[in-house]
Scaffold this active site. Sequence first.
Site, PDB file in Angstrom:
ATOM      1  N   CYS A 200      36.449  32.355  46.902  1.00  0.00           N
ATOM      2  CA  CYS A 200      37.650  32.514  47.729  1.00  0.00           C
ATOM      3  C   CYS A 200      38.670  33.427  47.064  1.00  0.00           C
ATOM      4  CB  CYS A 200      38.263  31.143  48.005  1.00  0.00           C
ATOM      5  SG  CYS A 200      39.731  31.241  49.027  1.00  0.00           S
TER       6      CYS A 200
ATOM      7  N   CYS B 254      42.274  32.393  47.694  1.00  0.00           N
ATOM      8  CA  CYS B 254      42.751  31.273  46.885  1.00  0.00           C
ATOM      9  C   CYS B 254      42.988  31.700  45.438  1.00  0.00           C
ATOM     10  CB  CYS B 254      41.726  30.132  46.869  1.00  0.00           C
ATOM     11  SG  CYS B 254      40.938  29.793  48.427  1.00  0.00           S
ATOM     12  N   ASP B 255      42.077  32.486  44.878  1.00  0.00           N
ATOM     13  CA  ASP B 255      42.063  32.680  43.424  1.00  0.00           C
ATOM     14  C   ASP B 255      42.365  34.107  42.966  1.00  0.00           C
ATOM     15  OD1 ASP B 255      41.331  30.004  43.091  1.00  0.00           O
ATOM     16  OD2 ASP B 255      39.234  30.475  43.466  1.00  0.00           O
TER      17      ASP B 255
END
Length: 310
Positions: free
Chosen positions: A132, A135-136
């Site tokens: 992701c 997300c990261d």
Amino acid sequence: MENVIIIGTGCAGWTAAIYTARANLRPLVISGTQPGGQLTTTTEVENFPGFPEGVMGPDLMMRMQQQAEKFGTRVEYAQIDAVEKQADGSFVLKSSGTDYRARAVIVATGASPRHLGLPNESSLIGRGLTSCATCDGAFYRDVPVAVIGGGDSACEEANFLTRFASKVYLIHRRDELRASKIMADRVLANPKIEPVWDSVVTAYLTNEKGEMRAAAVKNLKTGAESELALDCVFVAIGHVPNTAFLAGTGIDLDESGYIVLKKGGQTNIEGLFAAGDVADHVYRQAITAAGNGCQAALDAERYLADLGVE
Ligand code: NAP
């Protein structure tokens, strides 16, 4: 006993909830470990009709949930581990907490990111291995990273990561991207992205703290092996349908584990319906998942009407 339980909160689940709620069936939606489904891990959605300026994936999902709740949808957070059909035709949904009972069930559990199956994968999740970018990605500023894959997801992630990373390797097993032309063109025109063609990752190499430090890469055409120094690998090689909890129901699955639909949203089991990526390995779009959710809801409504449920 619930009239209808919808398992999953992606586009398919919320659309099924909107339709069944508007039909006064008071649906219960069970939200699992990733509420909002795959769109919550994406950035801008440019191809969902009605949003000419684009819409952020998480916003779209939040709006769908609000729309479903406005018409009386209830939501509970639980992980369904098994589904059992009862002698009276109803279903028991087993979770570690409460068991749920319903006359009809719509499975909209989507699909989860696939990984390569390398030995140290599980210990690297959160330490330089992820699926992701949204997300990261921001954790990896001014360092080299890699994306594995050649589809739309890989291209989208690679483009997004150029906001943060010093360099993005795009490691693909062929010399041609599978992604749509517009996405592929963006990637190939981005000077921060370096495609690594005809290549596969054979090992994730770690530092003394157990964090990702490099990927061992093999060129499939020449056999040449090399190491790419990097801080994070973003894996974007497709998905695995979330159908394991249906083992034992007798539901028809294809060889990859996707639910086989008979017609519309109907599975081979009476009263059990399915919609979205869990039953679709071909189109896998937000809009097709929403359309499938509508079909499953209408089929469930007709099924319940035949049972005499008002
Ligand atoms: P995908 O289209 O199935 O692409 C998966 C990629 O991973 C392919 O390039 C494949 O290589 C590669 N791959 C698969 N298994 C591999 C393995 N074991 N080792 C190395 N590489 C492997 O999946 P996706 O990119 O997640 O897209 C899924 C669907 O969502 C598609 O329909 C896509 O159009 C859609 N999508 C749309 C958008 C958008 O429009 N904004 C964004 C994301 C996704 P090969 O090419 O050699 O098979």
